[in-house]
Design a protein around this motif. Structure first.
Motif, PDB file in Angstrom:
ATOM      1  N   GLU A 118     -24.635 -33.965  -2.522  1.00 22.97           N
ATOM      2  CA  GLU A 118     -24.158 -35.348  -2.471  1.00 22.97           C
ATOM      3  C   GLU A 118     -22.943 -35.548  -3.368  1.00 22.97           C
ATOM      4  OE1 GLU A 118     -25.797 -39.876  -3.385  1.00 22.97           O
ATOM      5  OE2 GLU A 118     -27.206 -38.213  -3.236  1.00 22.97           O
ATOM      6  N   ARG A 119     -23.019 -35.017  -4.568  1.00 22.99           N
ATOM      7  CA  ARG A 119     -21.906 -35.176  -5.514  1.00 22.99           C
ATOM      8  C   ARG A 119     -20.636 -34.504  -5.017  1.00 22.99           C
ATOM      9  NH1 ARG A 119     -22.888 -36.055 -10.986  1.00 22.99           N
ATOM     10  NH2 ARG A 119     -20.632 -35.767 -11.158  1.00 22.99           N
ATOM     11  N   LEU A 120     -20.775 -33.383  -4.325  1.00 21.37           N
ATOM     12  CA  LEU A 120     -19.609 -32.629  -3.861  1.00 21.37           C
ATOM     13  C   LEU A 120     -19.245 -32.943  -2.412  1.00 21.37           C
ATOM     14  CD1 LEU A 120     -20.339 -29.129  -5.469  1.00 21.37           C
ATOM     15  CD2 LEU A 120     -18.899 -30.980  -6.363  1.00 21.37           C
ATOM     16  N   SER A 121     -19.996 -33.831  -1.783  1.00 22.57           N
ATOM     17  CA  SER A 121     -19.750 -34.228  -0.381  1.00 22.57           C
ATOM     18  C   SER A 121     -19.712 -33.022   0.545  1.00 22.57           C
ATOM     19  CB  SER A 121     -18.434 -35.023  -0.277  1.00 22.57           C
ATOM     20  OG  SER A 121     -18.493 -36.190  -1.061  1.00 22.57           O
ATOM     21  N   LEU A 122     -20.762 -32.211   0.460  1.00 20.07           N
ATOM     22  CA  LEU A 122     -20.854 -30.995   1.262  1.00 20.07           C
ATOM     23  C   LEU A 122     -22.064 -31.042   2.172  1.00 20.07           C
ATOM     24  CD1 LEU A 122     -20.222 -28.328  -1.525  1.00 20.07           C
ATOM     25  CD2 LEU A 122     -18.575 -29.086   0.192  1.00 20.07           C
ATOM     26  N   SER A 123     -22.013 -30.273   3.248  1.00 19.53           N
ATOM     27  CA  SER A 123     -23.188 -30.042   4.073  1.00 19.53           C
ATOM     28  C   SER A 123     -23.912 -28.819   3.501  1.00 19.53           C
ATOM     29  CB  SER A 123     -22.799 -29.806   5.526  1.00 19.53           C
ATOM     30  OG  SER A 123     -21.891 -28.726   5.625  1.00 19.53           O
ATOM     31  N   PRO A 124     -25.220 -28.684   3.747  1.00 22.96           N
ATOM     32  CA  PRO A 124     -25.992 -27.619   3.109  1.00 22.96           C
ATOM     33  C   PRO A 124     -25.434 -26.211   3.303  1.00 22.96           C
ATOM     34  CG  PRO A 124     -27.482 -29.208   4.068  1.00 22.96           C
ATOM     35  CD  PRO A 124     -26.094 -29.605   4.505  1.00 22.96           C
ATOM     36  N   GLU A 125     -24.939 -25.917   4.492  1.00 24.69           N
ATOM     37  CA  GLU A 125     -24.465 -24.549   4.747  1.00 24.69           C
ATOM     38  C   GLU A 125     -23.197 -24.202   3.968  1.00 24.69           C
ATOM     39  OE1 GLU A 125     -22.668 -27.190   7.938  1.00 24.69           O
ATOM     40  OE2 GLU A 125     -24.634 -26.956   6.986  1.00 24.69           O
ATOM     41  N   GLN A 126     -22.577 -25.203   3.340  1.00 21.17           N
ATOM     42  CA  GLN A 126     -21.339 -24.959   2.593  1.00 21.17           C
ATOM     43  C   GLN A 126     -21.570 -24.643   1.113  1.00 21.17           C
ATOM     44  OE1 GLN A 126     -19.491 -28.769   3.636  1.00 21.17           O
ATOM     45  NE2 GLN A 126     -17.985 -27.671   4.882  1.00 21.17           N
ATOM     46  N   LEU A 127     -22.824 -24.734   0.665  1.00 20.55           N
ATOM     47  CA  LEU A 127     -23.147 -24.492  -0.751  1.00 20.55           C
ATOM     48  C   LEU A 127     -23.991 -23.238  -0.868  1.00 20.55           C
ATOM     49  CD1 LEU A 127     -23.168 -25.558  -3.733  1.00 20.55           C
ATOM     50  CD2 LEU A 127     -25.337 -26.690  -3.146  1.00 20.55           C
ATOM     51  N   LEU A 128     -23.563 -22.307  -1.703  1.00 21.89           N
ATOM     52  CA  LEU A 128     -24.317 -21.074  -1.918  1.00 21.89           C
ATOM     53  C   LEU A 128     -25.063 -21.161  -3.251  1.00 21.89           C
ATOM     54  CD1 LEU A 128     -24.941 -18.212  -0.857  1.00 21.89           C
ATOM     55  CD2 LEU A 128     -23.024 -17.392  -2.255  1.00 21.89           C
TER      56      LEU A 128
ATOM     57  N   PRO B 283     -15.460 -25.668  -6.202  1.00 22.75           N
ATOM     58  CA  PRO B 283     -16.342 -26.436  -7.076  1.00 22.75           C
ATOM     59  C   PRO B 283     -17.552 -25.587  -7.484  1.00 22.75           C
ATOM     60  CG  PRO B 283     -15.737 -27.715  -5.146  1.00 22.75           C
ATOM     61  CD  PRO B 283     -15.294 -26.306  -4.885  1.00 22.75           C
ATOM     62  N   LEU B 284     -17.928 -25.703  -8.750  1.00 21.12           N
ATOM     63  CA  LEU B 284     -19.045 -24.918  -9.279  1.00 21.12           C
ATOM     64  C   LEU B 284     -20.095 -25.851  -9.876  1.00 21.12           C
ATOM     65  CD1 LEU B 284     -17.016 -22.139 -11.160  1.00 21.12           C
ATOM     66  CD2 LEU B 284     -17.761 -22.154  -8.767  1.00 21.12           C
ATOM     67  N   ALA B 285     -21.345 -25.480  -9.721  1.00 21.46           N
ATOM     68  CA  ALA B 285     -22.444 -26.280 -10.269  1.00 21.46           C
ATOM     69  C   ALA B 285     -23.430 -25.379 -10.998  1.00 21.46           C
ATOM     70  CB  ALA B 285     -23.165 -27.031  -9.154  1.00 21.46           C
TER      71      ALA B 285
ATOM     72  N   GLY C  36     -31.808 -26.343   2.649  1.00 21.74           N
ATOM     73  CA  GLY C  36     -31.037 -25.861   3.782  1.00 21.74           C
ATOM     74  C   GLY C  36     -29.789 -25.103   3.410  1.00 21.74           C
ATOM     75  N   THR C  37     -29.697 -24.661   2.148  1.00 21.20           N
ATOM     76  CA  THR C  37     -28.513 -23.916   1.705  1.00 21.20           C
ATOM     77  C   THR C  37     -28.788 -22.420   1.717  1.00 21.20           C
ATOM     78  OG1 THR C  37     -29.048 -23.820  -0.658  1.00 21.20           O
ATOM     79  CG2 THR C  37     -28.004 -25.835   0.144  1.00 21.20           C
ATOM     80  N   PRO C  38     -27.786 -21.601   1.945  1.00 20.95           N
ATOM     81  CA  PRO C  38     -27.970 -20.156   1.816  1.00 20.95           C
ATOM     82  C   PRO C  38     -28.207 -19.779   0.356  1.00 20.95           C
ATOM     83  CG  PRO C  38     -25.654 -20.675   2.195  1.00 20.95           C
ATOM     84  CD  PRO C  38     -26.411 -21.954   2.360  1.00 20.95           C
TER      85      PRO C  38
ATOM     86  N   THR D 222     -19.658 -20.303   5.780  1.00 22.85           N
ATOM     87  CA  THR D 222     -18.403 -20.887   5.309  1.00 22.85           C
ATOM     88  C   THR D 222     -18.700 -21.599   3.999  1.00 22.85           C
ATOM     89  OG1 THR D 222     -17.669 -21.204   7.586  1.00 22.85           O
ATOM     90  CG2 THR D 222     -16.467 -22.388   5.865  1.00 22.85           C
ATOM     91  N   ILE D 223     -18.557 -20.863   2.926  1.00 22.05           N
ATOM     92  CA  ILE D 223     -18.934 -21.380   1.609  1.00 22.05           C
ATOM     93  C   ILE D 223     -17.774 -22.161   1.005  1.00 22.05           C
ATOM     94  CG2 ILE D 223     -19.701 -20.762  -0.710  1.00 22.05           C
ATOM     95  CD1 ILE D 223     -21.748 -20.317   1.565  1.00 22.05           C
TER      96      ILE D 223
END
Length: 219
Positions: free
Chosen positions: A159-169, A110-112, A185-187, A2-3
């Motif tokens: 941290e900046r995007l308030s996400l859990s690791p599995e939510q960031l690709l 959101p993009l980084a 811990g991110t995909p 779930t990205i």
């Protein structure tokens, strides 16, 4: 998966910058009385930041390390002048990058940027390419105390995007991208067209041939 957001490497993933990096590296070598290196040789030196690139191009050897010697400092100063003077002479987006970033932006993802390129090059390069405002977070190689393959840059984005690791690709082209993602811990997804060799063997969760395939990972 779930990205909810995407983090992108820069060189070798979004843009092909080897021609400009090789030009600056060879101009620095010429300033020091050294012959030029082949562009593909310089390509093999990219990925671990400017200090490593300069140390390797100065020595003409991938095994060379940055020791902050007087000669390396001089080479860095010359590289800095030449690269800043031509960040986007030949640097180009890979196919489908601009359109895909636009689609993700329109969908409000959101993009980084997470790159090992120093901030003094990253920020003006993104501005010259006209995409700096696409990104909510930009982490360069010297933004934090550690760079990829450390998990710290991706942890900063989370941290900046308030996400859990599995939510960031994490989308990149090198082993550093995979190692950073695994540690955070991110995909991870690797593009097969970038500077990394044997990307199928690097342990990413997925390998894609075309940048637009990133859109297949949205919910």
């Amino acid at each position: 998966m779930t990205i909810r957001a995407f983090a992108f490497d820069l060189d070798g993933t979004l843009v092909d910058s080897i021609a400009d990096l090789a030009r600056a590296a060879n101009a620095a070598r010429a300033d020091l009385g050294l012959p030029p290196l082949a562009e593909e040789t310089v390509q093999g030196f990219v990925g671990d930041g400017a200090a490593s690139l300069v140390a390797r191009t100065l020595a003409g050897d991938h095994a060379a390390n940055w020791h902050n010697t007087a000669e390396q400092q001089q080479a860095m100063a010359r590289f800095d002048v030449h690269y800043k003077a031509g960040l986007t002479i030949a640097t180009r987006f890979y196919p489908e990058v601009q359109e895909t970033l636009h689609s993700l932006h329109e969908l409000e993802y959101p993009l980084a940027i997470v790159t090992n390129k120093p901030e003094r090059y990253t920020l003006p390069l993104l501005r010259e390419l006209g995409i700096s405002e696409r990104f909510d977070v930009i982490v360069s190689g010297d933004t934090l105390a550690e760079k990829k393959p450390s998990p710290l840059p991706l942890q900063f984005v989370l941290e900046r995007l308030s996400l859990s690791p599995e939510q960031l690709l994490m989308v990149g082209d090198s082993k550093n991208d995979v190692l950073a993602a695994k540690a955070a811990g991110t995909p991870s997804v690797l593009v097969s067209y970038g500077y990394g060799r044997d990307v199928q063997e690097m342990g990413a969760d997925h390998v894609i041939r075309f940048f637009s395939e990133v859109l297949e990972f949205i919910d």
